[in-house]
Motif scaffolding. Sequence first.
Motif, mmCIF file in Angstrom:
data_model
loop_
_atom_site.group_PDB
_atom_site.id
_atom_site.type_symbol
_atom_site.label_atom_id
_atom_site.label_comp_id
_atom_site.label_asym_id
_atom_site.label_seq_id
_atom_site.Cartn_x
_atom_site.Cartn_y
_atom_site.Cartn_z
ATOM 1 N N ASP A 1 33.362 43.875 33.629
ATOM 2 C CA ASP A 1 31.922 44.133 33.606
ATOM 3 C C ASP A 1 31.332 44.347 35.004
ATOM 4 O O ASP A 1 30.170 44.752 35.112
ATOM 5 C CB ASP A 1 31.193 42.966 32.927
ATOM 6 N N ARG A 2 32.128 44.087 36.025
ATOM 7 C CA ARG A 2 31.647 44.364 37.387
ATOM 8 C C ARG A 2 31.417 45.866 37.589
ATOM 9 O O ARG A 2 30.706 46.267 38.510
ATOM 10 C CB ARG A 2 32.684 43.891 38.427
ATOM 11 N N PHE A 3 32.048 46.652 36.747
ATOM 12 C CA PHE A 3 31.893 48.105 36.801
ATOM 13 C C PHE A 3 30.788 48.521 35.827
ATOM 14 O O PHE A 3 30.813 48.135 34.651
ATOM 15 C CB PHE A 3 33.197 48.805 36.415
ATOM 16 N N SER A 4 29.848 49.308 36.316
ATOM 17 C CA SER A 4 28.795 49.833 35.453
ATOM 18 C C SER A 4 28.444 51.235 35.923
ATOM 19 O O SER A 4 28.798 51.636 37.047
ATOM 20 C CB SER A 4 27.561 48.937 35.476
ATOM 21 N N LEU B 1 32.984 43.184 44.906
ATOM 22 C CA LEU B 1 34.196 43.945 45.175
ATOM 23 C C LEU B 1 35.388 43.051 45.494
ATOM 24 O O LEU B 1 35.272 42.036 46.204
ATOM 25 C CB LEU B 1 33.956 44.904 46.345
ATOM 26 N N LEU B 2 36.534 43.475 44.966
ATOM 27 C CA LEU B 2 37.808 42.820 45.233
ATOM 28 C C LEU B 2 38.704 43.778 46.006
ATOM 29 O O LEU B 2 38.498 44.996 45.957
ATOM 30 C CB LEU B 2 38.506 42.452 43.917
ATOM 31 N N LEU B 3 39.698 43.226 46.687
ATOM 32 C CA LEU B 3 40.623 44.084 47.429
ATOM 33 C C LEU B 3 41.262 45.116 46.507
ATOM 34 O O LEU B 3 41.487 46.264 46.898
ATOM 35 C CB LEU B 3 41.710 43.236 48.106
ATOM 36 N N GLY B 4 41.517 44.718 45.267
ATOM 37 C CA GLY B 4 42.168 45.591 44.304
ATOM 38 C C GLY B 4 41.314 46.745 43.824
ATOM 39 O O GLY B 4 41.808 47.626 43.117
ATOM 40 N N ASP B 5 40.039 46.748 44.214
ATOM 41 C CA ASP B 5 39.168 47.870 43.844
ATOM 42 C C ASP B 5 39.339 49.038 44.802
ATOM 43 O O ASP B 5 38.768 50.115 44.575
ATOM 44 C CB ASP B 5 37.698 47.422 43.853
ATOM 45 N N SER B 6 40.110 48.844 45.843
ATOM 46 C CA SER B 6 40.380 49.932 46.782
ATOM 47 C C SER B 6 41.115 51.045 46.044
ATOM 48 O O SER B 6 42.184 50.826 45.462
ATOM 49 C CB SER B 6 41.237 49.437 47.943
ATOM 50 N N ALA B 7 40.534 52.237 46.064
ATOM 51 C CA ALA B 7 41.087 53.346 45.289
ATOM 52 C C ALA B 7 40.289 54.607 45.576
ATOM 53 O O ALA B 7 39.264 54.565 46.260
ATOM 54 C CB ALA B 7 41.024 53.041 43.790
ATOM 55 N N LEU B 8 40.772 55.708 44.991
ATOM 56 C CA LEU B 8 40.013 56.950 44.977
ATOM 57 C C LEU B 8 39.264 56.995 43.651
ATOM 58 O O LEU B 8 39.868 56.855 42.585
ATOM 59 C CB LEU B 8 40.951 58.151 45.097
ATOM 60 N N LEU C 1 28.127 55.367 39.739
ATOM 61 C CA LEU C 1 29.048 54.302 39.352
ATOM 62 C C LEU C 1 28.784 53.126 40.290
ATOM 63 O O LEU C 1 28.763 53.295 41.508
ATOM 64 C CB LEU C 1 30.496 54.769 39.495
ATOM 65 N N ASN C 2 28.554 51.955 39.730
ATOM 66 C CA ASN C 2 28.319 50.749 40.517
ATOM 67 C C ASN C 2 29.457 49.759 40.313
ATOM 68 O O ASN C 2 29.925 49.580 39.183
ATOM 69 C CB ASN C 2 27.006 50.086 40.085
ATOM 70 N N VAL C 3 29.869 49.170 41.401
ATOM 71 C CA VAL C 3 30.873 48.115 41.313
ATOM 72 C C VAL C 3 30.351 46.910 42.079
ATOM 73 O O VAL C 3 30.010 47.021 43.262
ATOM 74 C CB VAL C 3 32.239 48.538 41.890
ATOM 75 N N ASN C 4 30.233 45.789 41.397
ATOM 76 C CA ASN C 4 29.745 44.550 42.007
ATOM 77 C C ASN C 4 30.902 43.643 42.401
ATOM 78 O O ASN C 4 32.019 43.787 41.888
ATOM 79 C CB ASN C 4 28.854 43.796 41.018
ATOM 80 N N GLN D 1 30.976 42.477 48.302
ATOM 81 C CA GLN D 1 29.832 43.397 48.361
ATOM 82 C C GLN D 1 29.735 44.251 47.107
ATOM 83 O O GLN D 1 30.608 44.218 46.231
ATOM 84 C CB GLN D 1 29.952 44.300 49.596
ATOM 85 N N GLN D 2 28.669 45.016 47.059
ATOM 86 C CA GLN D 2 28.428 45.927 45.945
ATOM 87 C C GLN D 2 28.452 47.355 46.474
ATOM 88 O O GLN D 2 28.140 47.593 47.646
ATOM 89 C CB GLN D 2 27.072 45.602 45.315
ATOM 90 N N VAL D 3 28.846 48.300 45.619
ATOM 91 C CA VAL D 3 28.915 49.690 46.057
ATOM 92 C C VAL D 3 28.373 50.602 44.959
ATOM 93 O O VAL D 3 28.495 50.303 43.757
ATOM 94 C CB VAL D 3 30.367 50.078 46.420
ATOM 95 N N THR D 4 27.746 51.709 45.386
ATOM 96 C CA THR D 4 27.270 52.727 44.455
ATOM 97 C C THR D 4 27.845 54.076 44.850
ATOM 98 O O THR D 4 27.714 54.492 46.006
ATOM 99 C CB THR D 4 25.734 52.809 44.463
#
Lengths: 110, 110
Positions: free
Chosen positions: B62-65, B81-88, B76-79, B17-20
């Motif tokens: 580049d998934r981060f913009s 998503l990977l499990l490793g993107d879990s963070a604060l 901040l947008n992240v396209n 998924q994507q997140v903003t």
Amino acid sequence: AQRVTQPEKLLSVFKGAPVELKCNYSYSGSPELFWYVQYSRQRLQLLLRHISRESIKGFTADLNKGETSFHLKKPFAQEEDSAMYYCALLFGGGYNKLIFGAGTRLAVHP
Amino acid sequence: DAGVTQSPTHLIKTRGQQVTLRCSPISGHKSVSWYQQVLGQGPQFIFQYYEKEERGRGNFPDRFSARQFPNYSSELNVNALLLGDSALYLCASSLSSEAFFGQGTRLTVV
């Protein structure tokens, strides 16, 4: 490469004991260094910066360019000092990028 | 002044998924930076924006913009998503070299 190292993950002391949280850095230019603190359930906030050479909440930190260190010290720890402490290096290069160490958790016991 | 505000405070997304994430800086601050803080590590620089222009980028794919709006707020947008993107994810605003941080958005990718 620019790097900040905080060798201790946890520092545990008793109230009234002296505290020293270690920070070493690697940077080819003239460093600007900070200590940030995060108390439980609060946001990350600036504790002190080396250029101001001030004491905040009894904490001081001196930049030692020869040893590339910026250790944080307090002569008598208080329970309210318990928190997560991060040392950070400002990488200029035309923009403000903070390079953080991994952090040291300070636990002050009664 | 409420300081730097971020929304949402918590978010759960599925892989792919994507997140903003959103950030409002302190009034008068024209610079906004984004950091990722993985459990057990210090914050890691992702982006800095100043006057709506990207000033710096950290070592992120580049998934981060991100972007900054005329009122200096930022997304901040992240396209993909990977499990490793879990963070604060932390946002910071600044006038000079001192950064003021928000409370962060806790992103969990499942």
